[in-house]
Motif scaffolding. Structure first.
Motif, PDB file in Angstrom:
ATOM      1  N   GLU A  54      -3.182   1.334   7.665  1.00  0.00           N
ATOM      2  CA  GLU A  54      -3.243   2.612   6.952  1.00  0.00           C
ATOM      3  C   GLU A  54      -2.986   2.427   5.452  1.00  0.00           C
ATOM      4  O   GLU A  54      -3.683   3.011   4.614  1.00  0.00           O
ATOM      5  N   ALA A  55      -2.010   1.614   5.097  1.00  0.00           N
ATOM      6  CA  ALA A  55      -1.694   1.387   3.681  1.00  0.00           C
ATOM      7  C   ALA A  55      -2.864   0.724   2.954  1.00  0.00           C
ATOM      8  O   ALA A  55      -3.189   1.099   1.818  1.00  0.00           O
ATOM      9  N   ALA A  69      -6.029   0.950   3.825  1.00  0.00           N
ATOM     10  CA  ALA A  69      -7.096   1.953   3.768  1.00  0.00           C
ATOM     11  C   ALA A  69      -6.868   2.953   2.626  1.00  0.00           C
ATOM     12  O   ALA A  69      -7.830   3.416   2.001  1.00  0.00           O
ATOM     13  N   GLU A  70      -5.615   3.270   2.327  1.00  0.00           N
ATOM     14  CA  GLU A  70      -5.285   4.237   1.274  1.00  0.00           C
ATOM     15  C   GLU A  70      -5.346   3.632  -0.129  1.00  0.00           C
ATOM     16  O   GLU A  70      -5.342   4.369  -1.117  1.00  0.00           O
ATOM     17  N   ASP A  72      -0.251  -0.823  12.534  1.00  0.00           N
ATOM     18  CA  ASP A  72      -0.865   0.470  12.167  1.00  0.00           C
ATOM     19  C   ASP A  72      -0.467   0.897  10.758  1.00  0.00           C
ATOM     20  O   ASP A  72      -1.295   1.385   9.986  1.00  0.00           O
ATOM     21  N   ALA A  73       0.801   0.721  10.409  1.00  0.00           N
ATOM     22  CA  ALA A  73       1.277   1.103   9.066  1.00  0.00           C
ATOM     23  C   ALA A  73       0.576   0.275   7.993  1.00  0.00           C
ATOM     24  O   ALA A  73       0.193   0.804   6.939  1.00  0.00           O
TER      25      ALA A  73
END
Length: 189
Positions: free
Chosen positions: A55-56, A58-59, A51-52
């Protein structure tokens, strides 16, 4: 590609990257590099680590180059189907660890990193392995590299590519990374 044109996402392994090992030094010296932070560095859990990473990515605002060590590499293998491939230019993988070994479940419980996926990443990757890595047999690393579609290089007797095995500054690694990143092109949207 050039480093300045990328978002370098560093995925350390168990225990995080120390300031004096190659990952910590690269994070300090490369202005576009940032660590993919994990909630618990000492008891990795696949779902949280994946998940981390998702998310990274995606950012990220520039093409992403992943730099991973040890269980950070397995995180990429598990996250690959969930990652936005239109953002990822490539992955530089150093010293994969084998979390399918029985002692890993004994030590970390149901960590979720086994079995290791055998699906292609869908982006260029280079896996550096050591012929005497105590955390993973070189033959197993090669099987995974082929399954992931990664170029495989045995770098010699390098231990686990950490500060304990003499990989603090690691200039040879930095040169290999520079050569790898020069072969990459921005991903197609």
């Amino acid at each position: 590609m050039k480093i300045r044109d990328t978002d370098l996402l560093v995925l350390p392994g168990l225990g995080n990257a120390a300031d004096d090992d190659w990952q910590g030094r690269w994070l300090a010296r490369m202005p576009t590099a940032r660590r993919v932070e994990q909630h618990d560095w000492h008891k990795p859990q696949r779902e949280a680590w994946v998940d981390a990473l998702v998310e990274a990515v995606a950012e990220a605002t520039k093409p992403v180059v992943l730099i991973a060590h040890s269980v950070g590499i397995l995180t990429i293998a598990h996250a690959s189907p969930l990652l936005d491939k239109s953002k990822i230019a490539g992955a530089f993988l150093v010293g994969v660890s084998d979390w399918e070994r029985p002692e890993m479940a004994e030590k970390f419980g149901d960590h979720g990193f086994d079995p290791v996926p055998h699906e292609p990443f869908g982006f260029p990757a280079l896996l550096l392995a050591s012929s005497n890595d105590p955390t993973c047999d070189v033959e197993r690393a090669e099987v995974w590299a082929r399954a992931w579609g990664a170029r495989f290089v045995v770098a010699g007797e390098m231990g686990h590519f950490n500060a304990a095995s003499g990989h603090g500054p690691w200039p040879e690694g930095l040169m290999t990374f520079a050569q790898f990143i020069a072969t990459l092109t921005p991903p197609s949207p």
